[in-house]
Structure formats: C-alpha cells, structure tokens
Design a protein around this motif. Structure first.
Motif, PDB file in Angstrom:
ATOM      1  N   ALA A 115       0.857  -1.190   0.000  1.00 44.69           N
ATOM      2  CA  ALA A 115       0.000   0.000   0.000  1.00 44.69           C
ATOM      3  C   ALA A 115       0.890   1.236   0.000  1.00 44.69           C
ATOM      4  CB  ALA A 115      -0.926   0.017   1.206  1.00 44.69           C
ATOM      5  N   ASP A 116       0.469   2.231  -0.768  1.00 46.17           N
ATOM      6  CA  ASP A 116       1.175   3.514  -0.765  1.00 46.17           C
ATOM      7  C   ASP A 116       0.593   4.462   0.273  1.00 46.17           C
ATOM      8  OD1 ASP A 116       2.929   3.044  -3.135  1.00 46.17           O
ATOM      9  OD2 ASP A 116       0.988   2.871  -4.148  1.00 46.17           O
ATOM     10  N   PHE A 117      -0.707   4.398   0.440  1.00 52.72           N
ATOM     11  CA  PHE A 117      -1.414   5.196   1.438  1.00 52.72           C
ATOM     12  C   PHE A 117      -2.446   4.317   2.115  1.00 52.72           C
ATOM     13  CE2 PHE A 117      -0.045   8.232  -1.768  1.00 52.72           C
ATOM     14  CZ  PHE A 117       0.438   9.304  -1.030  1.00 52.72           C
ATOM     15  N   ILE A 142       7.605  -0.442  13.336  1.00 49.46           N
ATOM     16  CA  ILE A 142       7.466  -0.245  11.890  1.00 49.46           C
ATOM     17  C   ILE A 142       8.126   1.091  11.555  1.00 49.46           C
ATOM     18  CG2 ILE A 142       5.886  -0.322   9.946  1.00 49.46           C
ATOM     19  CD1 ILE A 142       5.876  -2.775  11.845  1.00 49.46           C
ATOM     20  N   GLU A 143       9.412   1.030  11.299  1.00 54.41           N
ATOM     21  CA  GLU A 143      10.190   2.260  11.204  1.00 54.41           C
ATOM     22  C   GLU A 143       9.861   3.079   9.969  1.00 54.41           C
ATOM     23  OE1 GLU A 143      14.277   1.203  11.605  1.00 54.41           O
ATOM     24  OE2 GLU A 143      14.057   0.497  13.681  1.00 54.41           O
ATOM     25  N   ASN A 144       9.343   2.443   8.906  1.00 54.55           N
ATOM     26  CA  ASN A 144       9.068   3.204   7.686  1.00 54.55           C
ATOM     27  C   ASN A 144       7.672   3.826   7.675  1.00 54.55           C
ATOM     28  OD1 ASN A 144       7.518   0.888   7.218  1.00 54.55           O
ATOM     29  ND2 ASN A 144       8.038   0.783   5.040  1.00 54.55           N
ATOM     30  N   THR A 292       1.362   6.826   5.274  1.00 52.99           N
ATOM     31  CA  THR A 292       2.088   6.352   4.106  1.00 52.99           C
ATOM     32  C   THR A 292       3.365   5.673   4.602  1.00 52.99           C
ATOM     33  OG1 THR A 292       2.984   7.012   1.938  1.00 52.99           O
ATOM     34  CG2 THR A 292       3.303   8.555   3.766  1.00 52.99           C
ATOM     35  N   ASN A 293       4.276   5.379   3.701  1.00 51.45           N
ATOM     36  CA  ASN A 293       5.561   4.826   4.125  1.00 51.45           C
ATOM     37  C   ASN A 293       6.694   5.651   3.537  1.00 51.45           C
ATOM     38  OD1 ASN A 293       6.734   3.447   1.612  1.00 51.45           O
ATOM     39  ND2 ASN A 293       4.731   2.458   1.724  1.00 51.45           N
ATOM     40  N   ALA A 294       7.857   5.531   4.155  1.00 55.09           N
ATOM     41  CA  ALA A 294       8.987   6.373   3.788  1.00 55.09           C
ATOM     42  C   ALA A 294       9.447   6.158   2.357  1.00 55.09           C
ATOM     43  CB  ALA A 294      10.141   6.126   4.761  1.00 55.09           C
ATOM     44  N   HIS A 336       5.636  12.512   6.972  1.00 51.67           N
ATOM     45  CA  HIS A 336       6.390  12.294   5.727  1.00 51.67           C
ATOM     46  C   HIS A 336       6.828  13.641   5.178  1.00 51.67           C
ATOM     47  CE1 HIS A 336       7.270  11.204   1.556  1.00 51.67           C
ATOM     48  NE2 HIS A 336       7.252   9.930   1.916  1.00 51.67           N
ATOM     49  N   GLU A 337       8.030  13.693   4.598  1.00 52.40           N
ATOM     50  CA  GLU A 337       8.554  14.973   4.138  1.00 52.40           C
ATOM     51  C   GLU A 337       7.677  15.616   3.060  1.00 52.40           C
ATOM     52  OE1 GLU A 337      12.177  14.953   1.800  1.00 52.40           O
ATOM     53  OE2 GLU A 337      12.038  12.775   1.541  1.00 52.40           O
ATOM     54  N   GLY A 338       6.997  14.802   2.265  1.00 50.13           N
ATOM     55  CA  GLY A 338       6.101  15.355   1.245  1.00 50.13           C
ATOM     56  C   GLY A 338       4.918  16.061   1.867  1.00 50.13           C
TER      57      GLY A 338
END
Length: 345
Positions: A115-117, A142-144, A292-294, A336-338
């Motif tokens: 999954a992306d989101f 879950i570090e990411n 989301t994930n990194a 997330h940076e985005g």
C-alpha cells in the motif's frame, strides 16, 4: 492482558498478534517485497484489478497508487472513494482503493509496500511506530511508517438492540459481543475498553460493521463495537429496520478507559444521528489519519496531499472535521517529508 482474559483461556492479545501476522509478514525488512493477499487484494471486494491496476490501462506503474481503506460498512471506505475521485480529477495519479480489515492490517500493507497510502487510527499508528501497545508490534517497530494528515474523530459506538436490555458497558458480562474484524483497530479498542471497565466473561465474535449489524438483527450477538465517524452507514441501516440503543461510555467508565489508554478522548454522538436515538450519547474517540511509508517519493505525497486539502469542498463525508488547520491535530507519528512540504508551505 492476563492469559485468563476470557473464560475459555484464550489470550486475546495473542489473537490480535495472529490476526495481524499475515499483514505484517514483510515488516522485518520493510523491503517492499509485496503483500501476501491478506490486504484484500484477492479481489473479494471487487478491487480485482479490473480498474486497470493490473497494468491493463497501459499507463506507467508509477502513476498508479494503492490506497487501503477499511470495511465497506464503515467510514474509511466511502471516504477513500471520495478521495480517489478528487485525486484522479486533480493529478495524474490513479488510486486503487481496497477494502481491508482496517488499521492493523493496513499498517502491515504500508510496511511491506503493498500500500502507498492507508487510513489508520492514530493510536494504532503510535503502537506500530514505537513497537509497543499490542503484540503485533511489540518490539517490532514499523520504522518506515509515516504520517500525512489527521482527519476526524473516530467515535467508539457500542450498539445493541433495545430489546437486549443493555444500558451500560457493565451489562455486557456474559454477552456475545462483536469486537470488530480480527486484528483491526476496532478490535484493539473494544478489548481495551472492556478490560478497563472489568468486563472479562464474554464471548467474542469478529466481523466487519455490516456483518455485525446483520448479526444483531438476527439475534446472533448481543452488542457490537463500531469505530468510525458518525453516522456509520451500517448502524444507520440497522436503525432504520430495528429499535436500537447506543450504549454510553460515560462517567466512571469513561474515566477508567481514558486513564488506561491516553489516546482516547471524550466524544458525544448527537441525538438524532440514528433513527430512534434522540438523546446525546457520551462516549470516547480516537483519531482517523492518512498514513504512508517512507518509500513513497516526497513529490508524490505532496501532490496527493495538495489535491485532497486544496479541494476539501468536494468532500461530502466528515466535512465539519477535515480541515487544513486541524490536519496535524493528534498526529502521533513522524510526518512524511512530502506532507510536511505541503503543510509548511
């Protein structure tokens, strides 16, 4: 939770761990090696790739994003489909929205990159990121996992039929209770609440909101926990055909719940939200959020975030709560940076 948490000796935390295991298979490396189908990608909810997600649309894979929601009878699924419409109308991305077991399962899908989101609860996000809270994440952070935005309060609704003569959480001793899909955030919350109030001798059933409503109507269960922004469609449908009662979590019971679990906050279901329930009902709530994930590129997250929050007027669900100004309220994990680029702009 003690091993004798229920009368048949089953440790409910072990149940949660087992239920989440399939969705968490890829967590150890978080290498994005794909899911095992437990995230709903088997097509049982209609998302079998017929929307082009199998590559039949001829587009580049980078333009297709996987968005994991929750059960079709809750708020996550219809809200996610409204977000899908907005994102696809305002960006070059397409969203494949999948029905899933919700928060715990969705964390696993984000962790392994299937999954992306996803929509998850802020308490589950905190458990996962910090490797604590429930056995599924204990010492297995879950570090990411990263945050995008918080959305709205997820009300804990304890629903029964009026004929069942259940007017408080304490009346659930000896009852058959649907605590939500196995491994879901709803189940985590329900078990925590029952434990805090001292209800231990009950028969637990596990199913999504829609099936729980059917179970109530058929007399198969005595009560069900539902977690989601009101009004929840499955409860509305039930109230239209049955005399229901929303059981309050109030007074000393509410204080006990909040003392044991700091992520719960006071909430109220306004009278008239459901047919036949005219009084305000006090309860507790957690917070729904987009995660989301990194590994998702910053520009992708920023573009999707901007599409959603620049077009909030196109939403019809939870519009009183989802705002740019409140989008970081209750954010329990690293942003997330985005997303940070959008909200800091």
């Amino acid at each position: 939770m003690p091993d004798d948490y229920n009368t048949d000796g089953i440790d409910r935390r072990k149940i949660l761990k087992g239920a989440a295991a399939a969705g968490l298979v890829g967590i150890a490396g978080c290498s994005g090696d794909g899911g095992d189908g437990s995230d709903g990608s088997d097509g049982s909810d209609g998302d079998d790739g017929s929307d082009g997600s199998d590559g039949s649309d001829g587009g580049g894979t980078e333009s297709r994003l996987s968005w994991h929601a929750g059960g079709t009878g809750g708020t996550y699924f219809p809200l996610s489909n409204e977000i899908k419409t907005i994102v696809e109308a305002n960006t070059d991305f397409s969203l494949n929205v999948q029905s899933t077991g919700a928060s715990v399962e969705n964390v696993g899908s984000l962790a392994d990159g299937s999954a992306d989101f996803a929509l998850i609860q802020n308490d589950i996000a905190s458990f996962a990121k910090n490797g604590t809270g429930i056995d599924a994440f204990q010492d297995n952070a879950i570090e990411n996992l990263q945050g995008v935005a918080t959305l709205y309060p997820e009300t804990i609704t304890l629903v029964t039929l009026a004929e069942n003569d259940i007017s408080s959480v304490g009346d659930l001793s000896g009852a058959t209770i649907n605590t939500g899909d196995l491994g879901s955030g709803t189940q985590v919350n329900a078990v925590q609440i029952l434990e805090s109030i001292g209800v231990t001798d009950y028969n637990e059933q596990n199913a999504g909101f829609s099936q729980a409503s059917e179970q109530l109507a058929n007399g198969d269960i005595d009560a069900a926990f539902v977690v989601g922004g009101w009004p929840v469609g499955a409860i509305e449908d039930l109230a239209n055909t049955n005399d229901i009662e929303i059981v309050p979590i109030s007074g000393e019971n509410r204080e006990a719940v909040k003392e044991d679990a700091s992520w719960f906050a006071n909430d109220t279901i306004p009278g008239g939200t459901y047919s036949g329930v005219e009084e305000d009902i006090e309860t507790v709530a957690v917070q729904a959020m987009i995660a989301t994930n990194a590994g998702v590129p910053a520009d992708t997250v920023e573009t999707v975030t901007a599409a959603i929050f620049d077009n909030l007027d196109e939403l019809t669900i939870k519009t009183d709560f989802i705002t740019v100004d409140s989008a970081q309220d209750g954010m329990s994990i690293e942003l997330h940076e985005g997303a940070a680029s959008y909200f800091d702009a």
